[in-house]
Write a protein that holds these residues in place. Structure first.
Motif, PDB file in Angstrom:
ATOM      1  N   ASP A 277       0.827  -1.201   0.000  1.00 58.75           N
ATOM      2  CA  ASP A 277       0.000   0.000   0.000  1.00 58.75           C
ATOM      3  C   ASP A 277       0.867   1.261   0.000  1.00 58.75           C
ATOM      4  OD1 ASP A 277      -2.672   1.183   0.053  1.00 58.75           O
ATOM      5  OD2 ASP A 277      -2.116   1.885   2.061  1.00 58.75           O
TER       6      ASP A 277
ATOM      7  N   TRP B 196      -8.410   1.443  -7.504  1.00 59.35           N
ATOM      8  CA  TRP B 196      -6.956   1.314  -7.385  1.00 59.35           C
ATOM      9  C   TRP B 196      -6.313   1.306  -8.764  1.00 59.35           C
ATOM     10  CZ3 TRP B 196      -2.807  -1.529  -8.872  1.00 59.35           C
ATOM     11  CH2 TRP B 196      -1.634  -1.349  -8.146  1.00 59.35           C
TER      12      TRP B 196
ATOM     13  N   TYR C  49      -5.956  -4.525  -1.611  1.00 62.07           N
ATOM     14  CA  TYR C  49      -5.721  -3.203  -2.200  1.00 62.07           C
ATOM     15  C   TYR C  49      -6.148  -2.043  -1.294  1.00 62.07           C
ATOM     16  CZ  TYR C  49      -4.678  -5.321  -6.739  1.00 62.07           C
ATOM     17  OH  TYR C  49      -4.103  -6.025  -7.757  1.00 62.07           O
ATOM     18  N   LYS C  50      -6.921  -2.348  -0.267  1.00 59.61           N
ATOM     19  CA  LYS C  50      -7.446  -1.353   0.674  1.00 59.61           C
ATOM     20  C   LYS C  50      -8.388  -0.359   0.007  1.00 59.61           C
ATOM     21  CE  LYS C  50      -3.842  -1.639   4.111  1.00 59.61           C
ATOM     22  NZ  LYS C  50      -3.056  -0.883   5.047  1.00 59.61           N
TER      23      LYS C  50
ATOM     24  N   LYS D 102       2.718   1.978  -3.994  1.00 58.69           N
ATOM     25  CA  LYS D 102       1.801   1.775  -5.121  1.00 58.69           C
ATOM     26  C   LYS D 102       2.510   1.906  -6.463  1.00 58.69           C
ATOM     27  CE  LYS D 102      -2.280   3.287  -2.567  1.00 58.69           C
ATOM     28  NZ  LYS D 102      -1.717   3.680  -1.287  1.00 58.69           N
TER      29      LYS D 102
END
Length: 94
Positions: A20, A73, A66-67, A23
């Protein structure tokens, strides 16, 4: 065994956090270098859930990794693969 499982869970959390925070590291580059990527982690999450009787769909698993929603994303952080990246990736699949 309980402590080992807790340690492994914490390591996975740390890996997800690391991804995270980075990226800029693209999935295709991860696949070329390590033969796994964020999408693999999502698929493994679904598979391991099934192994223990927990139903997790791929979108839910991707949110864990990916949160955020995968489409969001991808739009924000994943440029198109370059011809060079695609060539390297395709070499590995042969």
């Amino acid at each position: 065994m309980e402590k080992e499982t807790e340690i492994k869970a914490r390591v996975l959390d740390r890996l997800i956090e690391h991804f995270d925070q980075h990226k800029e590291v693209q999935n295709i580059d991860l696949m070329i270098l390590a033969n796994f990527c964020r999408n693999c982690l999502s698929k493994w999450t679904v598979q391991e859930g099934q192994e223990i009787g927990v139903d997790i769909d791929i979108d839910e698993a991707r949110k864990m990794i990916y949160k955020m929603d995968y489409a969001e994303w991808k739009a924000k952080h994943q440029p198109e693969a370059t011809p060079e990246q695609l060539a390297q990736f395709n070499k590995l699949k042969q």
